[in-house]
Design an enzyme around this catalytic site. Structure first.
Site, mmCIF file in Angstrom:
data_model
loop_
_atom_site.group_PDB
_atom_site.id
_atom_site.type_symbol
_atom_site.label_atom_id
_atom_site.label_comp_id
_atom_site.label_asym_id
_atom_site.label_seq_id
_atom_site.Cartn_x
_atom_site.Cartn_y
_atom_site.Cartn_z
ATOM 1 N N CYS A 69 12.159 30.429 -4.456
ATOM 2 C CA CYS A 69 11.012 30.553 -3.575
ATOM 3 C C CYS A 69 9.774 30.869 -4.418
ATOM 4 C CB CYS A 69 11.278 31.667 -2.569
ATOM 5 S SG CYS A 69 10.030 31.810 -1.299
ATOM 6 N N PRO A 70 8.663 30.224 -4.182
ATOM 7 C CA PRO A 70 8.305 29.331 -3.079
ATOM 8 C C PRO A 70 8.432 27.844 -3.410
ATOM 9 C CG PRO A 70 6.315 29.922 -4.222
ATOM 10 C CD PRO A 70 7.463 30.595 -4.963
#
Length: 79
Positions: A17-18
């Site tokens: 993430c992201p």
């Protein structure tokens, strides 16, 4: 797993993430309306982030599946 056809395969497995969400956004922006992207992720945050993103857009989440190792999404590009 449903055997639906798709136009683009986006393998973002092993990205954290992201990045899975950002790569999904990039892929959708380069596609034409109606095309389908299959997104393959391993980051658990994707299970929450990608459907939440799709909800805020004109795209459609056609399918999502979670297995022991992968999170798979089929997204149709909107207008």
């Amino acid at each position: 797993m449903v055997s639906q056809s798709f136009d683009v395969l986006l393998d973002v497995s092993h990205l954290r993430c992201p990045m899975p969400l950002l790569k999904t956004k990039q892929a959708l922006s380069s596609m034409t309306s109606g095309q389908i992207v299959k997104v393959v992720c391993t980051d658990a945050g994707s299970w929450r982030d990608i459907p939440a993103f799709v909800e805020l857009t004109s795209h459609t989440l056609l399918f999502s599946e979670q297995s022991e190792e992968y999170f798979i999404f089929m997204i149709q590009k909107g207008e």
